[in-house]
Design an enzyme around this catalytic site. Structure first.
Site, short mmCIF file in Angstrom:
data_model
loop_
_atom_site.label_atom_id
_atom_site.label_comp_id
_atom_site.label_asym_id
_atom_site.label_seq_id
_atom_site.Cartn_x
_atom_site.Cartn_y
_atom_site.Cartn_z
N GLY A 65 -58.28 22.79 -64.96
CA GLY A 65 -58.03 22.50 -63.56
C GLY A 65 -59.26 22.13 -62.77
O GLY A 65 -60.30 21.77 -63.31
N SER A 66 -59.13 22.27 -61.46
CA SER A 66 -60.10 21.81 -60.48
C SER A 66 -61.40 22.61 -60.50
O SER A 66 -61.40 23.80 -60.78
CB SER A 66 -59.46 21.91 -59.09
OG SER A 66 -60.43 21.71 -58.09
N THR A 67 -62.47 21.93 -60.11
CA THR A 67 -63.76 22.60 -59.98
C THR A 67 -63.74 23.66 -58.89
O THR A 67 -64.61 24.53 -58.87
CB THR A 67 -64.89 21.59 -59.67
OG1 THR A 67 -64.52 20.84 -58.51
CG2 THR A 67 -65.11 20.65 -60.84
N GLY A 124 -61.94 26.01 -58.87
CA GLY A 124 -61.74 27.26 -59.61
C GLY A 124 -62.98 28.13 -59.65
O GLY A 124 -62.88 29.36 -59.65
#
Length: 129
Positions: free
Chosen positions: A59-61, A63
């Protein structure tokens, strides 16, 4: 089990194991530490004070900041153990000061096992299974 240190420190506790990748952004509530990703095998479980074991993040950075938020809110895992720690999780655990070791065969670990993580020496010891 010998691995690679990602973030230093030591922790002991009960393993919470996922066989599938875990997303922190949208996957874990940073205020409660509860896994909220719909359909994930850990949905409804709380990561607080657990040794969180999963293959790798996804997923997204953003995170990375969720991991930091978990720590700031007092609901972070005691340590993280991965097969392969990718940059999202690595950045998060370093920011938050959460011990983390990767290059571990997580298939040898089950939820409820008692683990000792010594990230300083890159080891994960199964104390009781």
């Amino acid at each position: 089990m010998k691995g690679r240190m990602i973030s230093p420190g030591k922790a002991a506790g009960e393993a919470l194991v996922s066989r599938s990748p875990l997303s922190f952004y949208g996957g874990i509530d940073p205020k409660t530490g509860i896994v909220i990703e719909k359909g994930h095998e850990l949905e409804g479980e709380c990561v607080k004070d657990k040794i969180l074991v999963f293959p790798q993040g996804k997923g997204s950075t953003v995170g990375s900041y969720v991991i930091y938020g978990l720590k700031k809110n007092g609901v972070a895992p005691a340590a993280i153990v991965n097969q392969e720690t990718e940059t999202i999780v690595a950045t998060g655990v370093i920011l938050a000061g959460i011990p983390c070791v990767d290059k571990i065969d997580i298939n040898k670990i089950r939820t409820g096992d008692k683990l000792v993580v010594d990230a300083d020496n890159a080891t994960v010891e199964l104390v009781q299974g």
